[in-house]
Structures are given as structure tokens and as C-alpha cells.
Design a protein around this motif. Structure first.
Motif, PDB file in Angstrom:
ATOM      1  N   PHE A  15      98.618  41.494  -8.087  1.00  0.00           N
ATOM      2  CA  PHE A  15      98.908  41.995  -6.744  1.00  0.00           C
ATOM      3  C   PHE A  15     100.305  42.605  -6.643  1.00  0.00           C
ATOM      4  CE2 PHE A  15     100.322  41.450  -2.339  1.00  0.00           C
ATOM      5  CZ  PHE A  15      99.314  42.129  -1.675  1.00  0.00           C
ATOM      6  N   GLU A  16     101.305  41.905  -7.167  1.00  0.00           N
ATOM      7  CA  GLU A  16     102.693  42.346  -7.041  1.00  0.00           C
ATOM      8  C   GLU A  16     102.931  43.675  -7.761  1.00  0.00           C
ATOM      9  OE1 GLU A  16     101.706  39.258  -7.825  1.00  0.00           O
ATOM     10  OE2 GLU A  16     102.382  38.178  -6.036  1.00  0.00           O
ATOM     11  N   ALA A  18     100.659  45.963  -8.456  1.00  0.00           N
ATOM     12  CA  ALA A  18      99.931  47.004  -7.733  1.00  0.00           C
ATOM     13  C   ALA A  18     100.734  47.477  -6.521  1.00  0.00           C
ATOM     14  CB  ALA A  18      98.559  46.489  -7.299  1.00  0.00           C
ATOM     15  N   ILE A  19     101.354  46.551  -5.818  1.00  0.00           N
ATOM     16  CA  ILE A  19     102.177  46.908  -4.658  1.00  0.00           C
ATOM     17  C   ILE A  19     103.387  47.738  -5.096  1.00  0.00           C
ATOM     18  CG2 ILE A  19     103.719  45.963  -2.871  1.00  0.00           C
ATOM     19  CD1 ILE A  19     100.793  45.789  -2.087  1.00  0.00           C
ATOM     20  N   HIS A  52      92.221  47.848  -4.629  1.00  0.00           N
ATOM     21  CA  HIS A  52      92.417  46.726  -5.560  1.00  0.00           C
ATOM     22  C   HIS A  52      93.155  45.576  -4.874  1.00  0.00           C
ATOM     23  CE1 HIS A  52      93.081  44.580  -9.283  1.00  0.00           C
ATOM     24  NE2 HIS A  52      94.392  44.663  -9.132  1.00  0.00           N
ATOM     25  N   CYS A  53      94.201  45.905  -4.131  1.00  0.00           N
ATOM     26  CA  CYS A  53      94.967  44.874  -3.420  1.00  0.00           C
ATOM     27  C   CYS A  53      94.095  44.163  -2.386  1.00  0.00           C
ATOM     28  CB  CYS A  53      96.196  45.483  -2.750  1.00  0.00           C
ATOM     29  SG  CYS A  53      97.480  45.966  -3.917  1.00  0.00           S
TER      30      CYS A  53
END
Length: 94
Positions: A15-16, A18-19, A52-53
Motif C-alpha cells: 500500500f505505502e 503504491a501511494i 490496487h490501493c
């Protein structure tokens, strides 16, 4: 085929990360540092990152709900206190 490779790479991101990639894309597009065609490709990649997130967040939410339900079940099945147990009614003593 290049699009599929990008999707595979995105699906491996946590997640991180991707952000972070999403923020980089937004900064580039907002600053107008890249040509229109590249902006469109970056936009498409950004949308894939957002999807995705969202999937990661939905999985986390389901996990939390499952954990919460597990925590609630034992409290619903706790035995009655000893002074309220069946057969210990005051009327039964008389």
C-alpha cells in the motif's frame, strides 16, 4: 503486453509504495513537466494504482470485520453469573 506488465508490477506493490508512486505521478501531471501523451499514460498508471490501493483497503477492512466478529462471539457466549444460574432462583428456595 506492456500494460499487463505494469499491472503485474502494481499488484506486487504494498500500500505505502503504491501511494508513493501515485503521489509522484500526481506531482508530474500537476507541474506540467511531461508531454500530453506521457500524461495520459501516467494517468492510466495512476488509475491502476488507485484500484490496487482500494483492493488492499477492502481486504484490510474485511480482516478487521472478521477480527471484530471473532472478538464479539465469546462475549455473547459467556456463561451466566453464578448467582443467576438456573435453579438458584429465590422462589425455588421457598
Amino acid at each position: 503486453m506492456a500494460q499487463k506488465k505494469t499491472e503485474d508490477e502494481i499488484s506486487k506493490l504494498n500500500f505505502e509504495d503504491a501511494i508513493k508512486q501515485l503521489r509522484t505521478i500526481v506531482d508530474k501531471i500537476e507541474q506540467g513537466q511531461i508531454p500530453l501523451q506521457d500524461s495520459l499514460e501516467q494517468y492510466e498508471q495512476g488509475m491502476a494504482l488507485i484500484q490496487h490501493c482500494r483492493q488492499i483497503l477492502q481486504k484490510a477492512e474485511k480482516r478487521i470485520e472478521k477480527i471484530s466478529k471473532t472478538d464479539e462471539e465469546p462475549s455473547a457466549a459467556t456463561p451466566e453469573p453464578a448467582d443467576e444460574a438456573p435453579g438458584s432462583d429465590e422462589e425455588a428456595l421457598f
